[in-house]
Design an enzyme around this catalytic site. Structure first.
Site, PDB file in Angstrom:
ATOM      1  N   LEU A 190       9.482  10.954  -7.120  1.00 55.87           N
ATOM      2  CA  LEU A 190       8.557  12.084  -7.145  1.00 55.87           C
ATOM      3  C   LEU A 190       7.167  11.646  -6.712  1.00 55.87           C
ATOM      4  CD1 LEU A 190       9.710  13.523 -10.559  1.00 55.87           C
ATOM      5  CD2 LEU A 190      10.263  14.417  -8.302  1.00 55.87           C
ATOM      6  N   GLY A 191       6.586  12.378  -5.790  1.00 56.85           N
ATOM      7  CA  GLY A 191       5.216  12.086  -5.381  1.00 56.85           C
ATOM      8  C   GLY A 191       5.106  11.050  -4.289  1.00 56.85           C
ATOM      9  N   SER A 192       6.238  10.512  -3.814  1.00 53.83           N
ATOM     10  CA  SER A 192       6.150   9.542  -2.728  1.00 53.83           C
ATOM     11  C   SER A 192       5.822  10.266  -1.428  1.00 53.83           C
ATOM     12  CB  SER A 192       7.476   8.794  -2.577  1.00 53.83           C
ATOM     13  OG  SER A 192       8.475   9.672  -2.119  1.00 53.83           O
TER      14      SER A 192
ATOM     15  N   THR B 228      15.631  22.808   3.857  1.00 54.58           N
ATOM     16  CA  THR B 228      16.496  22.594   5.014  1.00 54.58           C
ATOM     17  C   THR B 228      17.818  23.343   4.906  1.00 54.58           C
ATOM     18  OG1 THR B 228      17.313  20.553   3.998  1.00 54.58           O
ATOM     19  CG2 THR B 228      15.499  20.354   5.576  1.00 54.58           C
TER      20      THR B 228
ATOM     21  N   LYS C  95      20.355   6.337   0.494  1.00 53.37           N
ATOM     22  CA  LYS C  95      20.755   6.724   1.850  1.00 53.37           C
ATOM     23  C   LYS C  95      21.484   5.604   2.575  1.00 53.37           C
ATOM     24  CE  LYS C  95      17.088  10.156   2.306  1.00 53.37           C
ATOM     25  NZ  LYS C  95      16.754  10.150   0.868  1.00 53.37           N
TER      26      LYS C  95
ATOM     27  N   GLY D 108       0.789  -1.221   0.000  1.00 57.45           N
ATOM     28  CA  GLY D 108       0.000   0.000   0.000  1.00 57.45           C
ATOM     29  C   GLY D 108       0.821   1.272   0.000  1.00 57.45           C
ATOM     30  N   GLY D 109       2.145   1.152   0.084  1.00 58.82           N
ATOM     31  CA  GLY D 109       3.001   2.339   0.089  1.00 58.82           C
ATOM     32  C   GLY D 109       3.184   2.917  -1.301  1.00 58.82           C
TER      33      GLY D 109
ATOM     34  N   SER E  11      -1.022  -1.802   7.028  1.00 61.65           N
ATOM     35  CA  SER E  11      -2.081  -0.804   7.195  1.00 61.65           C
ATOM     36  C   SER E  11      -3.372  -1.287   6.535  1.00 61.65           C
ATOM     37  CB  SER E  11      -1.650   0.525   6.573  1.00 61.65           C
ATOM     38  OG  SER E  11      -2.757   1.391   6.409  1.00 61.65           O
TER      39      SER E  11
END
Length: 657
Positions: A449-451, A472, A409, A286-287, A311
């Site tokens: 994009l859009g996440s 930031t 990351k 669902g992510g 979820s």
């Protein structure tokens, strides 16, 4: 008076049109007689009764030809053709009637009459159309259309008949179209845009370039960056062709157009390899990444797609969406929506065995950097032990391929989220040395994009709310990729894995976030408020790097990188650990998680071969809360101390056996 006429019902307007046409025809005959006849009065007495006999036939011809069904404001060639045909038929009737009653030498009279009738009945309709058109367009926004090709002309025609925008000019890169007139509008060159905007009071620029490459659209957008008006685009050609959108459904400029990155068509052989006629499972279905993986997967016709999600709402949403999408595609794919937590190995294994899963895409993870910094134990438990449990379940269930969705990351991480994903990679690399039935591979990429958590929708919302935009750091840069492209490349990379492979996606050029923010402000027709422009609209505020955040991201740890069969997928040879070393590290990490020993967790991850260099002090909220509580208790001892269970009684993180 005009408002009263315009408010009349349709039948009343048609009656007025009929009366007006009788008046126009009568006026034209009177003028023709006085212009062409030597004795106008005598000629009028002789010809006028015959003319009156012909008028009903002319009105009937107008009616049959649909003249009175045409709306004056939108009158076109058909209505003018009806006037011409009606006048010609009336002229022929007059000639025949004059001959029948023996009136000769009236050809000149009939010709002049026909010309005058055409001018009055047809010409005055055109004048009325122009007047009403201008009146109708007076309240509409004046727009400039970039692109005078087929899409630009269709857009202009649609806008002319709409209620919101009024096109006043075209510009086009094609020199053969420049200095011409299309739909009554001048076509200029891109160099003239600023002058056209000023002279014609243009309030918006519309890009009608649905077939242009993203690289070309990026060039155009950069050239429009300094204009103080918003820029919008028409839908893509595929959306127009399949009927999902109309040419005049304008959109804000897509961020992928600003990046100028064109997707590479997927290789069908790689897309089919782990999906077609197989049972596929997506964890975290669902992510943002998981759901797009599911959308891509069903297109390549697996026999079954297992949606594994913690979820309930996210699982319900993606299951409903995919069910409709499968019906639309007309494919036979069984959906199995399963609620579950990847940290519960028994549950994951039971699901995989029940449905005989062959391919797993493991997208379940906590990925929001600051939130994981604030919740270190849960972040490590979900990202590391969740991956371990899912991988052990896959081995036990005989899964053929297991693909981990990793992140840039994870490379020389400065935050817990990235370090936990690097540990998850090391877990799979270790398991690949322990067994060879299940192929494990990892795919790293940057921001999509859009996440959830992406800066792009956040910036758009902040601009709509009047700012400020929060960045930031002025020098922070990031790689970006669209979610569909990322999902396609993940699937293709997974098909190339041999066991323990780390794949890296080509993310294109890095983007400075502050520049991205400024460009988004400009393209929405606003000005950035700064020292050079104190009267600007939107301010950009620099809030400082968040806990664990890097100025820039990397995709590779070492320099050992190989090209693969896909131009945007590379394979990296990264440092790994034997399973014996990895299992001991996991045992210690699990012990610290059981005891909520945050400092020891961070220390252990730092000492592991992850390249972890924590860039900020420990920010775990619960750990900080415990320390504060302990200090308060020392200062003000309470008569009743809280009773804690011994470590042995604390529910352990589910271990992969």
């Amino acid at each position: 008076m005009l408002e009263w006429l315009l408010s009349l019902p349709r039948y009343a307007k048609r009656a007025i049109s009929v009366i007006a046409d009788v008046g126009f025809l009568t006026f034209s005959m009177l003028v023709a007689v006085y212009v062409t006849q030597e004795i106008p009065l005598a000629a009028l007495l002789q010809t006028f009764p015959i003319f009156l006999l012909s008028v009903p036939a002319t009105i009937l011809a107008f009616t049959k030809l649909g003249l009175y069904r045409a709306v004056i404001r939108y009158i076109g060639q058909h209505a003018l053709g009806a006037v011409l045909a009606g006048i010609l038929s009336n002229a022929m009737i007059l000639v025949m009637l004059f001959q029948l009653v023996g009136i000769a030498d009236k050809g000149n009279l009939v010709f002049v009459y026909a010309i005058l009738a055409l001018v009055t009945s047809g010409g005055l309709r055109l004048v009325a159309r122009m007047f009403l058109f201008q009146r109708h367009n007076g309240h509409k926004q004046r727009v400039l259309i970039y692109g005078a090709g087929s899409s630009g002309r269709q857009l202009a025609q649609a806008l002319l008949n709409g209620e919101q925008f009024h096109p006043v000019a075209f510009v086009d890169d094609d020199a053969t179209l420049q200095r011409s007139t299309i739909l009554g509008m001048h076509v200029g060159s891109p160099a003239q845009i600023a002058a056209i905007v000023k002279s014609k009071n243009v309030s918006r620029i519309l890009l009608a370039m649905p077939s242009a490459s993203r690289a070309r659209r990026r060039e155009v957008l950069e050239s429009l960056d300094n204009l103080p008006i918003p820029v919008q685009t028409v839908p893509g050609m595929s959306d127009i062709v399949d009927g999902s959108m109309r040419i005049d459904e304008l959109q804000d400029v897509k961020i992928e157009d600003l990046l100028g990155r064109d997707p590479v068509a997927p290789k069908l052989k790689l897309m089919h390899a782990n999906i077609k006629e197989k049972v596929v499972m997506v964890s975290g279905a669902g992510g943002s990444i998981g759901s797009e993986l599911c959308r891509q997967i069903v297109q390549y016709e697996p026999t079954m797609l297992v949606l594994f999600e913690a979820s309930e709402f996210a699982l319900y949403s993606i299951e409903q969406e995919l069910a409709a999408y499968i019906q639309e595609l007309g494919v036979d794919v069984k959906l199995k929506p399963i609620l579950g937590n990847v940290q519960k190995q028994a549950r994951v294994q039971a699901v995989m065995q029940s449905f005989k899963v062959q391919t797993v895409y493991h997208a379940a993870a906590y990925k929001h950097v600051p939130l994981v910094e604030y919740n270190i134990v849960e972040g490590v438990s979900n990202n590391v032990f969740g991956t371990w449990c899912a991988a052990e379940a896959a081995i036990a269930a005989g899964v053929e391929t297991f693909v981990l969705i990793s992140t840039d990351k994870a490379v020389r991480p400065t935050n817990i989220m990235g370090a936990s994903k690097r540990l998850a990679e090391l877990v799979l690399q270790g398991l690949s040395t322990r067994q060879h039935h299940t192929r494990f591979c990892m795919v790293r990429f940057g921001n999509v994009l859009g996440s959830s958590g992406s800066v792009v929708p956040l910036f758009r919302e902040q601009i709509r709310n009047g700012g400020p935009l929060t960045v930031t750091h002025p020098e922070i840069i990031r790689y970006f990729m669209t979610i569909p492209e990322a999902a396609q490349l993940v699937i293709q990379a997974g098909a190339m894995g041999k066991g323990g492979d780390v794949f890296v996606l080509d993310m294109g050029e890095p983007v400075r976030i502050a520049d991205l923010a400024r460009r988004m402000v400009h393209l929405m027709g606003l000005e950035v408020k700064d020292q050079q422009h104190p009267e600007g609209d939107i301010e950009i505020c620099f809030s400082g790097l968040r806990p664990g955040e890097k100025l820039y991201e990397e995709l590779l740890i070492g320099e050992n990188v190989r090209q693969t069969a896909h131009p945007r997928i590379m394979a990296a040879d990264e440092v790994s650990m034997s399973w014996k070393e990895m299992s001991e590290l996991l045992r210690q990490l699990e012990h610290h998680c059981e005891n909520f020993a945050v400092a020891q967790i961070v220390k252990l991850i730092t000492e592991a071969p992850t390249g972890f260099n924590h860039s900020s002090p420990i920010s775990d909220l619960v750990d900080a809360g415990h320390k504060t509580a302990d200090k308060n208790l020392d200062k003000n001892p309470s008569p009743v101390r809280p009773v804690f269970k011994p470590v042995s009684e604390v529910p352990a993180v589910v271990r992969a056996s």
